[in-house]
Design a protein around this motif. Structure first.
Motif, PDB file in Angstrom:
ATOM      1  N   LEU A 144      57.994  16.680  51.770  1.00  0.00           N
ATOM      2  CA  LEU A 144      59.174  17.402  51.277  1.00  0.00           C
ATOM      3  C   LEU A 144      59.090  17.376  49.755  1.00  0.00           C
ATOM      4  CD1 LEU A 144      62.184  15.940  53.342  1.00  0.00           C
ATOM      5  CD2 LEU A 144      60.981  18.074  53.750  1.00  0.00           C
ATOM      6  N   ALA A 145      59.009  18.537  49.131  1.00  0.00           N
ATOM      7  CA  ALA A 145      58.798  18.566  47.686  1.00  0.00           C
ATOM      8  C   ALA A 145      59.659  19.638  47.047  1.00  0.00           C
ATOM      9  CB  ALA A 145      57.319  18.840  47.379  1.00  0.00           C
ATOM     10  N   GLY A 146      60.231  19.308  45.902  1.00  0.00           N
ATOM     11  CA  GLY A 146      60.990  20.314  45.190  1.00  0.00           C
ATOM     12  C   GLY A 146      61.997  19.736  44.226  1.00  0.00           C
ATOM     13  N   ASP A 147      62.884  20.606  43.772  1.00  0.00           N
ATOM     14  CA  ASP A 147      63.987  20.233  42.895  1.00  0.00           C
ATOM     15  C   ASP A 147      65.164  19.887  43.800  1.00  0.00           C
ATOM     16  OD1 ASP A 147      66.107  20.032  41.170  1.00  0.00           O
ATOM     17  OD2 ASP A 147      65.800  21.975  40.198  1.00  0.00           O
ATOM     18  N   PHE A 148      65.440  18.583  43.941  1.00  0.00           N
ATOM     19  CA  PHE A 148      66.503  18.114  44.812  1.00  0.00           C
ATOM     20  C   PHE A 148      67.872  18.131  44.135  1.00  0.00           C
ATOM     21  CE2 PHE A 148      62.904  16.785  47.172  1.00  0.00           C
ATOM     22  CZ  PHE A 148      63.298  16.364  48.436  1.00  0.00           C
ATOM     23  N   ASN A 149      67.899  18.309  42.810  1.00  0.00           N
ATOM     24  CA  ASN A 149      69.159  18.248  42.069  1.00  0.00           C
ATOM     25  C   ASN A 149      69.944  16.985  42.406  1.00  0.00           C
ATOM     26  OD1 ASN A 149      69.540  20.404  40.158  1.00  0.00           O
ATOM     27  ND2 ASN A 149      69.505  21.837  41.875  1.00  0.00           N
ATOM     28  N   VAL A 150      69.221  15.865  42.476  1.00  0.00           N
ATOM     29  CA  VAL A 150      69.803  14.549  42.722  1.00  0.00           C
ATOM     30  C   VAL A 150      69.219  13.558  41.722  1.00  0.00           C
ATOM     31  CG1 VAL A 150      70.102  12.648  44.340  1.00  0.00           C
ATOM     32  CG2 VAL A 150      70.065  15.003  45.193  1.00  0.00           C
ATOM     33  N   ILE A 151      70.082  12.839  41.023  1.00  0.00           N
ATOM     34  CA  ILE A 151      69.675  11.695  40.208  1.00  0.00           C
ATOM     35  C   ILE A 151      69.862  10.465  41.091  1.00  0.00           C
ATOM     36  CG2 ILE A 151      70.107  10.378  38.114  1.00  0.00           C
ATOM     37  CD1 ILE A 151      71.474  12.919  36.967  1.00  0.00           C
ATOM     38  N   PRO A 152      68.801   9.917  41.688  1.00  0.00           N
ATOM     39  CA  PRO A 152      68.981   8.890  42.716  1.00  0.00           C
ATOM     40  C   PRO A 152      69.657   7.613  42.237  1.00  0.00           C
ATOM     41  CG  PRO A 152      66.793   9.865  42.867  1.00  0.00           C
ATOM     42  CD  PRO A 152      67.400  10.349  41.580  1.00  0.00           C
ATOM     43  N   THR A 153      69.290   7.117  41.045  1.00  0.00           N
ATOM     44  CA  THR A 153      69.844   5.859  40.537  1.00  0.00           C
ATOM     45  C   THR A 153      70.035   5.977  39.028  1.00  0.00           C
ATOM     46  OG1 THR A 153      67.746   4.782  39.967  1.00  0.00           O
ATOM     47  CG2 THR A 153      68.475   4.631  42.279  1.00  0.00           C
ATOM     48  N   ASP A 154      70.672   4.985  38.435  1.00  0.00           N
ATOM     49  CA  ASP A 154      70.862   4.993  36.988  1.00  0.00           C
ATOM     50  C   ASP A 154      69.544   4.878  36.230  1.00  0.00           C
ATOM     51  OD1 ASP A 154      73.545   5.232  37.418  1.00  0.00           O
ATOM     52  OD2 ASP A 154      74.087   3.217  36.728  1.00  0.00           O
ATOM     53  N   LEU A 155      68.499   4.380  36.888  1.00  0.00           N
ATOM     54  CA  LEU A 155      67.190   4.319  36.249  1.00  0.00           C
ATOM     55  C   LEU A 155      66.613   5.715  36.035  1.00  0.00           C
ATOM     56  CD1 LEU A 155      64.921   2.371  35.268  1.00  0.00           C
ATOM     57  CD2 LEU A 155      63.988   2.460  37.597  1.00  0.00           C
ATOM     58  N   ASP A 156      67.168   6.715  36.745  1.00  0.00           N
ATOM     59  CA  ASP A 156      66.633   8.070  36.722  1.00  0.00           C
ATOM     60  C   ASP A 156      67.379   8.993  35.758  1.00  0.00           C
ATOM     61  OD1 ASP A 156      64.693   7.603  38.866  1.00  0.00           O
ATOM     62  OD2 ASP A 156      66.454   7.388  40.142  1.00  0.00           O
TER      63      ASP A 156
END
Length: 270
Positions: A144-156
């Motif tokens: 699964l690859a692409g622009d998820f428009n999700v910042i998973p954690t504060d490290l990101d």
């Protein structure tokens, strides 16, 4: 094999930058997002001249997705995410390429929130959960690859406080991404760089690129059949620094060869 995903942010406008990246880095498989072009405007001839076959689903405005491959063309499986026949936004495409099921996606941004766009984002995520589970359980190697428009954690994210009202960082969105990973998918970039602030997107405003004030929102997820083949992963951040660049940089993974099943010898006749 090298596989990459790239939100090109307008394939007609940034075709020279796309071709330059393909020539320099030579990925074998590419998922593209934000084509911002109708089907007839897709640069098929130019990509073929560069050595890439393609399938695509275009759309005006902010959408449009494609899968490119060197050598044999992608074998299309589907051109929409199942679960809502009324959804006309071009955000998902799926194909078989060189023995791998490649799912390219452009998950909705969700802003402004609250509102219908944020609701659509969460609904789209629910549909993705259902289909991703079927892909994960298929027994085939899947990405699964692409622009998820999700910042998973504060490290990101360079500064979580600056984005606390944005749809990309909301608890419901992060929870939806975690629920997806809980199916067993491997976040290849974070797995390879567990403690590094590594970004894939830098806004055009306020010198974000120059200050390295970025976000990690482009992801490559591998299922259990494909994850053991992961050798390395990274971001071609140099692309973001080019003239007239997209606000995203390509994310890539390098995959080892598939293991061949052992050949069983026939027992000797008595």
């Amino acid at each position: 094999m090298k596989l990459a995903t790239f939100n090109v942010n307008g394939i007609k406008t940034r075709l020279p930058q796309l071709l330059a990246w393909l020539e320099k880095e030579a990925p074998d498989i590419v998922c593209l997002q934000e084509l911002k072009a109708l089907d007839g405007a897709f640069p098929q001839a130019e990509l073929l001249a560069a050595g890439y076959s393609a399938i695509w689903k275009g759309q005006r405005s902010w959408n449009g997705v494609a899968i490119l491959s060197k050598g044999a063309p992608p074998l299309e499986i589907r051109r929409e995410l199942p679960g809502d026949p009324s959804d006309e936004q071009s955000r998902y495409i799926e194909a078989a390429v060189d023995g791998i099921i490649v799912a390219g996606l452009y998950l909705p941004n969700g802003n402004p929130r609250p509102g219908p766009k944020f609701d659509y984002k969460l609904d789209w995520f629910k549909r993705l959960h259902v289909h991703a589970q079927s892909l994960f359980d298929s027994g085939h190697p899947v990405v699964l690859a692409g622009d998820f428009n999700v910042i998973p954690t504060d490290l990101d994210v360079y500064n979580p406080k600056s984005w606390q009202k944005d749809a990309l960082i909301q608890p419901e969105v992060r929870s939806a991404y975690e629920e997806l990973l809980a199916q067993g998918w491997l976040d290849s970039l974070r797995h390879t760089h567990p403690e590094e602030r590594i970004y894939t997107f830098w806004d055009y405003f306020r010198q974000h690129w120059q200050r390295n004030a970025g976000l990690r929102i482009d992801h490559i997820l591998l299922n259990a059949e494909l994850a053991p083949r992961l050798k390395s992963a990274g971001v071609h951040s140099w692309v973001r620094g080019e003239e007239h660049a997209s606000d995203h940089a390509p994310v890539w993974v390098e995959l080892g060869a598939a293991r061949k099943a052992p050949v069983r010898k026939k027992p000797k006749a008595a």
